[in-house]
Design an enzyme around this catalytic site. Structure first.
Site, PDB file in Angstrom:
ATOM      1  N   ASP A  48       0.860  -1.156  -0.083  1.00 34.28           N
ATOM      2  CA  ASP A  48      -0.008   0.159  -0.124  1.00 34.28           C
ATOM      3  C   ASP A  48       0.823   1.324  -0.077  1.00 34.28           C
ATOM      4  O   ASP A  48       0.242   2.164   0.096  1.00 34.28           O
ATOM      5  CB  ASP A  48      -0.973  -0.074   1.161  1.00 34.28           C
ATOM      6  CG  ASP A  48      -0.412  -0.151   2.563  1.00 34.28           C
ATOM      7  OD1 ASP A  48       0.858  -0.058   2.603  1.00 34.28           O
ATOM      8  OD2 ASP A  48      -1.019  -0.146   3.587  1.00 34.28           O
ATOM      9  N   SER A  49       2.223   0.972   0.078  1.00 36.84           N
ATOM     10  CA  SER A  49       3.166   2.179   0.004  1.00 36.84           C
ATOM     11  C   SER A  49       3.108   2.747  -1.562  1.00 36.84           C
ATOM     12  O   SER A  49       3.756   3.867  -1.739  1.00 36.84           O
ATOM     13  CB  SER A  49       4.597   1.916   0.153  1.00 36.84           C
ATOM     14  OG  SER A  49       4.722   0.608  -0.545  1.00 36.84           O
ATOM     15  N   ASP A  87      -0.665  -6.354  -0.895  1.00 35.11           N
ATOM     16  CA  ASP A  87      -1.239  -5.899   0.687  1.00 35.11           C
ATOM     17  C   ASP A  87      -2.656  -5.503   0.708  1.00 35.11           C
ATOM     18  O   ASP A  87      -3.296  -5.127  -0.269  1.00 35.11           O
ATOM     19  CB  ASP A  87      -0.605  -4.021   0.595  1.00 35.11           C
ATOM     20  CG  ASP A  87       0.146  -4.270   1.640  1.00 35.11           C
ATOM     21  OD1 ASP A  87       0.401  -5.006   2.557  1.00 35.11           O
ATOM     22  OD2 ASP A  87       1.016  -3.147   1.702  1.00 35.11           O
ATOM     23  N   LYS A 116      -0.992  -9.771   2.144  1.00 33.62           N
ATOM     24  CA  LYS A 116      -0.240  -9.366   3.609  1.00 33.62           C
ATOM     25  C   LYS A 116      -1.566  -8.555   4.263  1.00 33.62           C
ATOM     26  O   LYS A 116      -2.012  -7.699   3.625  1.00 33.62           O
ATOM     27  CB  LYS A 116       0.955  -8.749   3.348  1.00 33.62           C
ATOM     28  CG  LYS A 116       1.634  -8.002   4.524  1.00 33.62           C
ATOM     29  CD  LYS A 116       2.979  -7.566   4.312  1.00 33.62           C
ATOM     30  CE  LYS A 116       3.059  -6.126   3.699  1.00 33.62           C
ATOM     31  NZ  LYS A 116       2.361  -5.053   4.628  1.00 33.62           N
ATOM     32  N   GLU A 118      -1.983  -6.256   8.311  1.00 30.70           N
ATOM     33  CA  GLU A 118      -1.267  -5.662   9.591  1.00 30.70           C
ATOM     34  C   GLU A 118      -2.121  -6.364  10.741  1.00 30.70           C
ATOM     35  O   GLU A 118      -3.152  -6.290  10.792  1.00 30.70           O
ATOM     36  CB  GLU A 118      -1.049  -4.173   9.391  1.00 30.70           C
ATOM     37  CG  GLU A 118      -0.224  -3.898   8.178  1.00 30.70           C
ATOM     38  CD  GLU A 118      -0.103  -2.347   8.128  1.00 30.70           C
ATOM     39  OE1 GLU A 118      -0.814  -1.448   8.951  1.00 30.70           O
ATOM     40  OE2 GLU A 118       0.186  -1.815   7.189  1.00 30.70           O
ATOM     41  N   GLU A 185       8.212  -4.603  11.134  1.00 29.96           N
ATOM     42  CA  GLU A 185       8.655  -3.463  10.837  1.00 29.96           C
ATOM     43  C   GLU A 185       8.882  -2.413  12.223  1.00 29.96           C
ATOM     44  O   GLU A 185       8.163  -2.438  12.973  1.00 29.96           O
ATOM     45  CB  GLU A 185       7.722  -2.681  10.222  1.00 29.96           C
ATOM     46  CG  GLU A 185       7.771  -1.247   9.662  1.00 29.96           C
ATOM     47  CD  GLU A 185       7.022  -0.678   8.541  1.00 29.96           C
ATOM     48  OE1 GLU A 185       6.202  -1.553   8.019  1.00 29.96           O
ATOM     49  OE2 GLU A 185       7.176   0.290   8.259  1.00 29.96           O
TER      50      GLU A 185
END
Ligand code: KIV
Length: 273
Positions: A48-49, A87, A116, A118, A185
């Site tokens: 998502d970066s 993501d 992925k 979080e 992270e």
């Protein structure tokens, strides 16, 4: 063509078994996916970066599942050997389990091999449901940017003993829930080493020191294409922004000085008989 690495082979990829560290980078489009794949990375993350690095957004919270679908398709078109992980964006797995499974399926249909997401303990049910739908899940703990407001900013996590214990427990829960790997992270090196030792799935670090089972960096940071100042864990290996600026400035100078195009770069009408 077969993947160089499969999800089952990554799930057991630990440095303590004598394996080389895993190499993961982000990619969001076809040309850069070709480049990173030819460079031999193991894992490609359609992160998502993409929001900050490509779409000009202020925050990853603005990125939608449709954005990740779009960029995952572009990455898949390069036919990479590396495993492609897409993501799950903020709010794509935070409401119902059913919505989360369907959103994960969208990413797989777009060409991802895995997704992925979080978070720790509170994501266990959703991870189990996605894995039960035969979709491999990579976890992500520590400085999780989608929780920026709850964390009070993008700050290093797990610094005190209580927070470190919670993070270790979260990592164990993610492994039990069926994650095949976990990104760590923005946590202290010592904590990353403890987590890596404690769980049997690989840890992939970013700002987590050298003792994890692999490392990930954002491609635009590696290449010097990042839009903002980089945190200290970023190592820049090139200054492509400068190379690109110089190339375009040279083109502009050639056009303005009538040096481009040359006669050799022009088509010609057939010679009259
Ligand atoms: O979106 C992303 O690029 C990421 C990496 C920083 C792990 O999640």
């Amino acid at each position: 063509m077969a993947h160089a690495l499969t999800v089952p082979s990554i799930a057991t990829h630990k440095r303590r078994s004598g394996r080389d560290p895993l190499v993961m980078v982000t990619a969001y489009d076809t040309p850069f996916t070709r480049i990173v794949d030819e460079a031999g990375v193991d894992l490609i993350l359609v992160g998502d970066s993409v929001g900050n690095n490509v779409l000009g957004l202020e925050s990853t919270l603005e990125v939608t599942i449709a954005d990740i679908v779009h960029h995952t398709r572009a990455v898949r078109r390069a036919r990479p050997h590396a495993l492609v992980i897409a993501d799950m964006v903020w709010m794509s797995y935070h409401t119902t389990t059913e919505a989360a499974v369907l959103n994960a399926a969208e990413l797989i249909r777009a060409g991802a091999d895995a997704v992925k997401l979080e978070g720790g303990a509170r994501r266990v049910r959703v991870i189990e449901a996605i894995v039960a739908a035969e979709i491999p899940v990579m976890g992500h703990l520590g400085l999780t940017p989608q929780s920026v407001h709850m964390m009070g900013g993008l700050r290093v996590q797990g610094r005190d003993e209580a927070a470190a214990k919670l993070l270790l427990r979260d990592a164990e829960l993610l492994a039990e829930a069926g994650c095949f790997a976990v990104v760590l992270e923005g946590i202290p090196r010592e904590l990353a080493a403890t987590v890596t030792e404690a769980i049997d799935i690989p840890t992939i670090g970013i700002g987590a020191g050298p003792d994890t089972d692999g490392q990930v960096l954002v491609l635009h940071d590696i290449l010097g294409l990042g839009s903002s100042a980089s945190p200290k864990f970023v190592r820049r290996y090139a200054d492509l922004a400068e190379v690109a600026r110089e190339a375009v400035a040279s083109f502009g100078a050639d056009v303005r000085a009538l040096r481009f195009p040359s006669d050799e770069e022009s088509y010609h009408a057939p010679k009259p008989n």
